[in-house]
Each structure stands twice: as structure tokens, then as C-alpha cells.
Design a protein around this motif. Structure first.
Motif, PDB file in Angstrom:
ATOM      1  N   GLY A   1      43.600  68.415  -0.264  1.00  0.00           N
ATOM      2  CA  GLY A   1      44.604  68.351  -0.679  1.00  0.00           C
ATOM      3  C   GLY A   1      46.272  67.252   0.020  1.00  0.00           C
ATOM      4  N   CYS A   2      45.282  66.882   1.574  1.00  0.00           N
ATOM      5  CA  CYS A   2      46.186  65.881   1.715  1.00  0.00           C
ATOM      6  C   CYS A   2      45.891  64.852   1.856  1.00  0.00           C
ATOM      7  CB  CYS A   2      46.158  66.630   3.272  1.00  0.00           C
ATOM      8  SG  CYS A   2      46.427  67.825   3.684  1.00  0.00           S
ATOM      9  N   ILE A   3      45.605  64.381   0.882  1.00  0.00           N
ATOM     10  CA  ILE A   3      45.150  62.657   0.711  1.00  0.00           C
ATOM     11  C   ILE A   3      45.545  62.829  -0.691  1.00  0.00           C
ATOM     12  CG2 ILE A   3      42.490  63.716  -0.720  1.00  0.00           C
ATOM     13  CD1 ILE A   3      42.253  60.624   0.621  1.00  0.00           C
ATOM     14  N   TRP A   4      45.967  61.240  -1.297  1.00  0.00           N
ATOM     15  CA  TRP A   4      46.868  60.620  -2.425  1.00  0.00           C
ATOM     16  C   TRP A   4      45.673  59.493  -2.443  1.00  0.00           C
ATOM     17  CZ3 TRP A   4      49.546  56.148  -4.736  1.00  0.00           C
ATOM     18  CH2 TRP A   4      50.410  57.428  -5.926  1.00  0.00           C
ATOM     19  N   LEU A   5      45.381  59.206  -3.749  1.00  0.00           N
ATOM     20  CA  LEU A   5      44.761  58.105  -4.294  1.00  0.00           C
ATOM     21  C   LEU A   5      45.457  57.492  -5.926  1.00  0.00           C
ATOM     22  CD1 LEU A   5      42.200  56.127  -3.647  1.00  0.00           C
ATOM     23  CD2 LEU A   5      40.786  57.747  -5.083  1.00  0.00           C
ATOM     24  N   GLN A   6      45.924  56.438  -5.903  1.00  0.00           N
ATOM     25  CA  GLN A   6      45.720  55.533  -6.810  1.00  0.00           C
ATOM     26  C   GLN A   6      46.083  54.320  -6.762  1.00  0.00           C
ATOM     27  OE1 GLN A   6      47.489  57.657  -9.688  1.00  0.00           O
ATOM     28  NE2 GLN A   6      47.129  55.989 -10.159  1.00  0.00           N
ATOM     29  N   ALA A   7      45.132  53.973  -8.501  1.00  0.00           N
ATOM     30  CA  ALA A   7      44.669  51.897  -8.354  1.00  0.00           C
ATOM     31  C   ALA A   7      45.825  51.696  -9.472  1.00  0.00           C
ATOM     32  CB  ALA A   7      43.714  51.900  -9.055  1.00  0.00           C
ATOM     33  N   ARG A   8      46.300  50.622  -8.922  1.00  0.00           N
ATOM     34  CA  ARG A   8      46.983  49.481  -9.949  1.00  0.00           C
ATOM     35  C   ARG A   8      46.442  48.505 -10.145  1.00  0.00           C
ATOM     36  NH1 ARG A   8      50.303  45.342  -7.540  1.00  0.00           N
ATOM     37  NH2 ARG A   8      51.894  45.903  -8.868  1.00  0.00           N
ATOM     38  N   GLY A   9      46.889  48.043 -11.944  1.00  0.00           N
ATOM     39  CA  GLY A   9      46.206  46.252 -12.273  1.00  0.00           C
ATOM     40  C   GLY A   9      44.921  46.431 -13.114  1.00  0.00           C
ATOM     41  N   ALA A  10      43.853  45.965 -12.887  1.00  0.00           N
ATOM     42  CA  ALA A  10      42.433  46.785 -13.174  1.00  0.00           C
ATOM     43  C   ALA A  10      41.667  47.250 -13.331  1.00  0.00           C
ATOM     44  CB  ALA A  10      41.957  45.450 -14.154  1.00  0.00           C
ATOM     45  N   ALA A  11      41.578  48.467 -12.035  1.00  0.00           N
ATOM     46  CA  ALA A  11      41.610  49.484 -12.177  1.00  0.00           C
ATOM     47  C   ALA A  11      41.602  50.582 -12.410  1.00  0.00           C
ATOM     48  CB  ALA A  11      41.265  49.037 -10.329  1.00  0.00           C
ATOM     49  N   ALA A  12      41.057  51.738 -12.688  1.00  0.00           N
ATOM     50  CA  ALA A  12      41.354  52.776 -12.897  1.00  0.00           C
ATOM     51  C   ALA A  12      40.396  53.668 -11.524  1.00  0.00           C
ATOM     52  CB  ALA A  12      41.160  53.514 -13.899  1.00  0.00           C
ATOM     53  N   VAL A  13      41.128  54.667 -11.525  1.00  0.00           N
ATOM     54  CA  VAL A  13      40.734  56.298 -10.163  1.00  0.00           C
ATOM     55  C   VAL A  13      39.515  57.254 -11.403  1.00  0.00           C
ATOM     56  CG1 VAL A  13      40.998  57.750  -8.674  1.00  0.00           C
ATOM     57  CG2 VAL A  13      42.768  55.710  -8.412  1.00  0.00           C
ATOM     58  N   VAL A  14      38.216  57.484 -10.081  1.00  0.00           N
ATOM     59  CA  VAL A  14      37.752  58.206 -10.755  1.00  0.00           C
ATOM     60  C   VAL A  14      38.016  59.454  -9.951  1.00  0.00           C
ATOM     61  CG1 VAL A  14      35.035  58.909 -10.944  1.00  0.00           C
ATOM     62  CG2 VAL A  14      35.780  55.958 -11.433  1.00  0.00           C
ATOM     63  N   SER A  15      38.362  60.253 -10.463  1.00  0.00           N
ATOM     64  CA  SER A  15      38.337  61.123  -9.922  1.00  0.00           C
ATOM     65  C   SER A  15      37.407  62.652 -10.600  1.00  0.00           C
ATOM     66  CB  SER A  15      39.953  61.790 -10.093  1.00  0.00           C
ATOM     67  OG  SER A  15      40.315  63.098  -9.732  1.00  0.00           O
TER      68      SER A  15
END
Length: 761
Positions: A580-594
Motif C-alpha cells: 500500500g506504500c508504493i505507487w507505480l505508473q507508466a507513461r508513453g508506450a508502456a502499460a503497468v502490469v498490475s
């Protein structure tokens, strides 16, 4: 006869300086008041001043005439000369964003709270007069965001961190967001009392000395400057929406921003559910309610960021929550939302925060996608909302909360000068009681019960608290909402040491409350970038400084990251990093796998902003079948920690092109204790904490004040729990997909990347 003759001469001089039809009525009232009370000197300040063609008029709202103010033009000239210059030989700006080239517009309207408004006197009257002045200025600031509000403190040090510490404490306690100008120059006319100076474009100005100036009258004076009221202002009598655009409404104090990376930031009030073994802590300047048990294990958290929004605990918003009261019959927690002038009710079973007061009046609108988007962006307007005058019955900066024998809520402001009696069921204000003596007549019994607990607290520990002064013979009455009896202990908030103390009522031993399970707090709102900023600003992020940047050139496909983070060698993790203490985001030609949904018992909390952005992406964009096959693959993030390092495993799906992966995390640390190491001075420990939080980048002003604040707490700084923000950016450059032998199909590539990050400074 001689006395009448003297008064006549004074009136004649005054008549010569009535300079406009707009102020004729005010001048007329001034003459009438002067004639009725000739023992009071008429204001010589009404003389027209030729220098820079600045003209001053004085309010005649009160019966008392203002003191002499012969050099008003010098005051305005001095203030104007300091604009856009952070520090000079005779001034220093406090509570402004350092590094910002321009923090004022010279052609705007100004409200200046000038003089000795920082009153450290032990006088009860002087102390609460200062609170009242801050409340008036803040309320006007909320109503008129175009009005540029500043404080002006003449005759004080501009460089000493020790002298600035009371200002930091004041900003923290009173939630002061406007800049304050410090000057070592003396202006004798401001030596005795504070005043309000109101002007536009550094032209004609009005000065109000009356400390009991009614807020409605001050608003009327501001209205005359032809300023438009804030359409998004949440009126105490008409709540037009439960969602307000945060960026336009909420501005936080910059002076105490360094302290927000401590575990607690002005823990103002506390209440308890003893049967359920729960304590409810108002972490006021973190805008949240922390729920924990008697052992310090954090069970839940109400509030995501500053704002005014109902909803689930993860997405609800408050501003400076204060006292609370737990109603066992309803399993509900009633919360004073101080800066929102509201009473909120948290249903503990449903985990939903609602607004009890003020009542919501939202007009019905067509339920379509565009309306939904506009409302979410904060641009929606309510047709039935009208600008309203200040209602004298409305809540204005409430702070204390108690329940009467008649099942009414008793709500009191900080100065104990106003009591609102509210019906518990309907949220209707039944009665407003004004005046300290009248308030005590109703609430003295309840206040005395809390004061009796204070008598058991060691006096040397109470002395440095911000509200420790005596109130009408009741010692430290301002702390009544800051302590609670719980399981043979007295639990008390330390607003200077930013900690919670507990006193064993049998042994008399006083100790710190030790917290755990920080994952339930989630990632602090000031660390994560708003998603719109991530997609549009990129490297222009203005929040936490970047700890590590690394570039990779890879083939497109699934990319697994393993981050190895070395924490500073002289610190230790208070507990392992939680998801819960981590934040992950991608921009551009990538998508986060969650794959958080696949993790049993996951405590990850997704804010409402991320939820609706994800929904908007789904509505606005469509993917081809091949792209969907790539992006639908999921995996779970894996987090591990040991004494010296943190390991974060995550994954993204990358397409051809450039992209960036952004990782934020909150590491809860404290200084390491060595068994055989000689203890150093507390000053060195304070300097080390400030260094790890990178406060020196603020030019030293924020760093020195933060250190003085820590040292003032008189506690072992090795017990200080602080957040070390982690900010990592990984830039990816992906080539085209490799082709299969038939030259039609593409080959998907799996890649693994290891990133080593060191936080040693």
C-alpha cells in the motif's frame, strides 16, 4: 467650552480631507462618533498623502478611533519594494515557495494583516484575539481567492531560525497558508496592536484597527474592491457539491511542509472506542483520521488528501480534522472538519464518510458521460447555488466536540468564544452561544472532566504544548480534545514532538506510543503525482526530487523490473515496505502490469482519481486484438525488505516507442542505534534527519526551522519516525517487434531488468 472648541477644530480639519463621495457616509459616521466622544483623538491619518498619490481612509465600524499611523505610505512602499524578492537587507519572506520567481502580482488586490499578530504573551485575551484574527483572514481568503493575503511582521529578526520557529508552529497549528513578510525595520505605528490594511494596485487603502471587527463587515469592505467570490467555495450554509477541484481550493502552508514527512504532522485530537479497543487520532495536517488499537497497530485510515469529499475511507477528503466523538449505538465516528467548517460522520461498518453539516443541496442534472467528466474535473456548476452572506449561525473553524446529556453535539471553537449546539440526528444547529462565560456555563462540567485528566500529566511535559495556557482558571483547557482515558492509560497528543504519549495511571510512567502496520496508511498524497501531471509534464514533476534515473534500450514485450534499494547506512526500517506504500505508473508506450487483485489480503488502496482515470481510458481508447493480448497478461508485484535494503518487483508491457516507468514509495525509517557507539548530540541527529529529507535544497531556511522544531520537542531524536520518499524513473526505448520467419507474425520478448538504487547521502 474649551473642550467643545477643541473638538470643533478637530472636526474642521477632518472635513477638509473627505476626498470622495464613496466614503462620505463613513466620514460622516466618523464625525458623529468623534463628536459624541471628544475624549478620543480624531485620526490624523485621514490626511491625504501626496507621495505616490496613496490615499488612506479608516473604517468607522467600531466606536474607537485608531491609533496614530502617520507613515502609511512608507508601509505600502516598503511592502511593494519586497515583492518578488525572497530576501533582502531589511526583509525576508516566510511561508512562500522558494525558487518561485514571482509570488505576487503588483496589480492585484491585497489584504495585509500587519503588526504584532504573532502574540506569545501569556495573556489569555491576547492569545485568543490572535486566533480570531487568523480565522477572519482565512475565511476571507477562502471566499476571495483572487485577493492576495499576506502577513507583515515589522521589527523582528529576518535570519534567525530560532526566531522563525514560533512562526513555523503558528503556521502548523493555525494552518496559515498566506505568505508572511518579516522585516527588521521598525514601524512605531504597529508596535502595540495588529491591523488590517486593504488596498488595490497599491493605491487608495483602508486600515482597520478594530480587533473585534465583524467578519461580515470585513467581507463587505473586500466586496467594494469588486472582487468575485470563489465559485467553488463551500459555503457553511449551502454545500453545493461534495467534490471540489482540489488545485483551485486547497493550498497548504509551505513553512511547515518539511514536517509532513514525519509519521505524524500536528496530531491535534484523539478519541476512543474502549470496548472495541480502537483509538481515533486526528493527524490534522495530514488531513486524515488514523484508527489504531491499544498496541499501536494501525487498523484503518479515513481520508486520502485535503479536500471536501464524501465516500469510502480511501477516497474521502477532509481538511485539518480536529476533535472526534465515537457513538457506540450507531458505530459511527463524528469528526470536526475544521477548515471545511463542517461536521462529518464516518460509518465504521460501511467504511463510508458522510457530511452531517452543512447539508448538501445538489441540483439534478442529466446523467450523461460529458456531465460526469465535467463534474469529475471540478468544472461542474450548480444552478441553485447562490453567493451568500456569512450566516452568524454557521460553523466557523470549529475545533472541540463533546456530547451533552440531551444527546446534542456541543461544538466549540479554539478560543472558546463560540458554542454551537447541534442536533445529533439531523445535523441542525439548534442554538449558538457566544462569550466565554456563557460557553462555560453550559460546558464547564464536561471541560472539567478533561482538565482533571490533565492534572495527572507532568507539568514539565505540558509546558511546551501549543495550547497549554490557562483559560478562565482552567489550566491547559485548550488541550481538552488532545487527550483521552483509555485502558488504565491517559493517551495524549504531543503537537510539538509530533508523537502520541501514554501515561500509565498506576505507575505514572510516561512513554511514546509505538505504531506499526503502516501499509494501511497508503502512499502519502504529497508523494504521488496526479495522473494528469504524469502524462503531460513528464520530467516537469515538481514534487519529490528524483533519487535515480536510468535508461534502457530493449525489445518490446513484457519487462520485469527488480529494484534493489539501499537505505542510508545509519538508518533502519521501522517495518518492511508494504504494497500500500508504493505507487507505480507508466507513461508513453508502456502499460503497468498490475495483479494486485490476485494477492490474498492485499492492502493496496487505489485513490478515486486513479479509478476514474482508468475508467476514462477505457471509454476513450480502444485496443486492437493483438494489443489486448499483450496488455491483459497480469502478474503480482513482490516486495521484500531486510535491515539494509528494500526489493521491489514489478512489471510493464511495452510497445515500440519511448516510455517511462515512475515509481514512488514511502520508506518509514528512524536513526539506527548501535550498542557500542557513543551517543552524539541531538543537534547532529536533527541535522542528519534534515539531510536525509534533502531539506538543504530549500536554501537553508526550511532546514534550519525544521531542525529547531525537532529540538524543541525535547525527545530522543533516534525515536523520530520519518518518511524517506523514494522516487525512481526508468526510461525505456523499445525498437520494433521482431518478425517471425513467415514475416507476418510478431515475436513477443520477455526481458528482465535489475535496477540498483542507493539512498546513502
Amino acid at each position: 467650552m474649551a473642550l467643545r472648541y477643541g473638538c470643533s477644530r478637530r472636526i474642521s480639519r477632518l472635513l477638509q480631507h473627505i476626498f470622495s463621495d464613496n466614503h462620505f457616509q463613513q466620514s460622516r459616521h466618523a464625525i458623529i462618533n468623534a463628536s459624541a466622544s471628544c475624549s478620543l483623538p480624531l485620526p490624523r491619518e485621514c490626511e491625504k498623502i501626496s507621495r505616490k498619490r496613496v490615499t488612506f481612509s479608516f473604517s468607522t465600524i467600531s466606536q474607537a478611533s485608531p491609533a496614530e499611523f502617520p507613515s502609511q505610505v512608507d508601509v505600502l512602499s516598503f511592502i511593494e519594494s519586497t515583492l518578488n524578492e525572497l530576501q533582502g537587507p531589511h526583509h525576508c519572506w516566510f511561508n512562500v515557495v522558494e525558487g518561485k520567481e514571482e509570488f505576487f502580482k503588483r496589480d492585484g488586490a491585497f489584504l495585509v494583516l500587519a503588526g504584532q499578530f504573532l502574540n506569545n504573551s501569556s495573556s489569555q485575551t491576547a492569545r485568543y484575539d490572535a486566533i480570531a484574527m487568523f480565522e477572519k483572514v482565512k475565511l476571507i481568503q477562502q471566499r476571495f481567492p483572487q485577493l492576495q493575503v499576506i502577513g507583515f511582521l515589522p521589527g523582528c529578526s529576518t535570519s534567525s531560525a530560532v526566531d522563525r520557529t514560533p512562526l513555523v508552529e503558528m503556521s502548523m497549528k493555525e494552518y496559515i497558508t498566506f505568505p508572511i513578510l518579516l522585516s527588521n525595520k521598525n514601524f512605531p505605528e504597529m508596535a502595540n496592536e495588529a491591523c488590517y490594511i486593504l488596498f488595490k494596485n497599491f493605491g487608495k487603502a483602508r486600515v482597520y484597527y478594530e480587533k473585534d471587527l465583524d467578519i461580515g463587515m470585513l467581507k463587505k469592505a473586500v466586496d467594494e474592491l469588486n472582487l468575485q467570490q470563489n465559485e467553488n467555495f463551500i459555503s457553511p450554509t449551502n454545500l453545493k457539491s461534495t467534490w471540489v477541484k482540489q488545485a483551485e481550493v486547497f493550498k497548504e502552508p509551505y513553512a511547515c511542509s518539511s514536517a509532513r514527512n514525519l509519521l505524524l504532522h500536528f496530531p491535534g485530537c484523539i478519541s476512543a472506542d474502549e470496548d472495541g479497543n480502537r483509538l481515533f487520532l486526528s493527524d490534522s495536517n495530514h488531513h486524515r483520521i488514523i484508527i489504531f488499537d491499544g498496541n499501536g497497530k494501525i487498523l484503518d485510515c479515513i481520508g486520502s488528501c485535503p479536500g471536501f469529499e464524501d465516500g469510502e475511507f480511501e477516497s474521502a477528503k477532509l481538511v485539518c480534522p480536529a476533535a472526534s466523538f465515537y457513538n457506540e449505538d450507531e458505530d459511527c465516528l463524528y469528526i470536526v472538519d475544521s477548515e471545511n467548517h463542517a461536521i462529518r460522520r464516518a460509518d465504521m461498518g460501511r467504511r463510508v464518510l458522510e457530511t452531517l453539516y452543512p447539508t448538501c443541496s445538489i441540483s439534478k442534472k442529466k446523467n450523461n458521460l460529458w456531465t460526469w467528466i465535467v463534474n469529475k474535473l471540478g468544472y461542474g456548476r450548480e444552478d441553485d447555488t447562490k453567493s451568500e452572506e456569512f450566516d452568524p449561525r454557521s460553523l466557523i473553524f470549529p475545533w472541540h466536540l463533546m456530547k451533552s446529556e440531551d444527546d446534542d453535539l456541543l461544538i466549540i471553537n479554539r478560543s472558546f468564544e463560540t458554542l454551537w449546539i447541534m442536533d445529533l440526528a439531523s445535523g441542525e444547529i439548534k442554538e449558538v452561544v457566544r462569550g466565554l462565560s456563557n460557553v462555560l456555563e453550559i460546558c464547564e462540567q464536561l471541560i472539567m472532566e478533561k482538565v482533571s485528566l490533565l492534572k495527572q500529566i507532568p507539568q514539565e511535559w505540558l509546558l511546551h504544548q501549543t495550547d497549554s495556557r490557562c483559560l478562565n482558571g482552567l489550566p491547559s483547557a485548550g488541550l481538552i480534545s488532545s487527550l483521552i482515558a483509555f485502558q488504565n492509560h491517559i493517551i495524549m497528543c504531543d503537537t510539538v514532538g509530533q508523537r502520541i504519549m501514554k501515561l500509565n495511571q498506576e505507575s505514572g510512567v510516561c512513554s511514546n506510543f509505538h505504531f506499526s502496520n503502516f501499509g494501511n496508511l497508503g502512499l502519502p498524497y504529497w508523494l504521488a503525482s496526479p495522473l494528469e501531471s504524469v502524462y503531460t509534464l513528464g520530467d516537469g514533476h515538481q514534487g519529490t526530487s528524483i533519487d535515480h534515473i536510468q535508461h534502457f534500450s530493449l525489445l518490446p514485450g513484457r519487462i520485469d523490473f527488480k529494484l534493489n534499494v539501499d537505505i542510508p547506512s545509519d538508518t533502519e526500517l521501522v517495518e518492511s515496505l508494504r504494497e500500500g506504500c508504493i505507487w507505480l505508473q507508466a507513461r508513453g508506450a508502456a502499460a503497468v502490469v498490475s495483479g494486485a487483485e490476485e494477492v490474498a489480503g492485499s492492502s493496496e488502496k487505489v485513490g478515486v482519481a486513479q479509478q476514474w482515470y482508468d475508467e476514462l481510458d477505457t471509454l476513450a481508447f480502444s485496443t486492437t486484438e493483438s494489443e489486448a493480448n499483450i496488455e491483459d497478461d497480469t502478474t503480482a508485484s513482490d516486495l521484500m525488505s531486510d535491515d539494509d535494503s528494500v526489493h521491489i518487483n514489478c512489471a510493464v508491457n511495452a510497445s515500440p516507442g519511448t516510455s517511462e516507468v515512475i515509481i514512488f514509495a514511502a520508506l518509514y525509517l528512524k536513526l539506527r542505534r548501535y550498542a557500542d557507539q557513543e551517543e552524539e548530540s541531538q543537534e547532529k541527529y536533527a541535522a542528519r534527519i534534515a539531510e536525509m529529507l534533502k531539506l538543504e535544497r530549500n536554501g537553508g531556511t526550511g532546514r534550519d526551522s525544521f531542525m529547531e522544531l525537532m529540538l524543541k520537542s525535547k525527545q530522543d531524536l533516534k525515536d523520530f519516525i520519518f518518511i524517506r520518499p523514494l522516487h525512481v524513473r526508468i526510461k525505456l526505448d523499445c525498437l520494433d517487434h521482431p518478425k517471425a520467419d513467415n514475416s507476418k507474425d510478431i515475436i513477443l520478448t520477455d526481458s528482465n531488468i535489475q535496477v540498483n538504487v542507493s539512498l546513502n547521502t
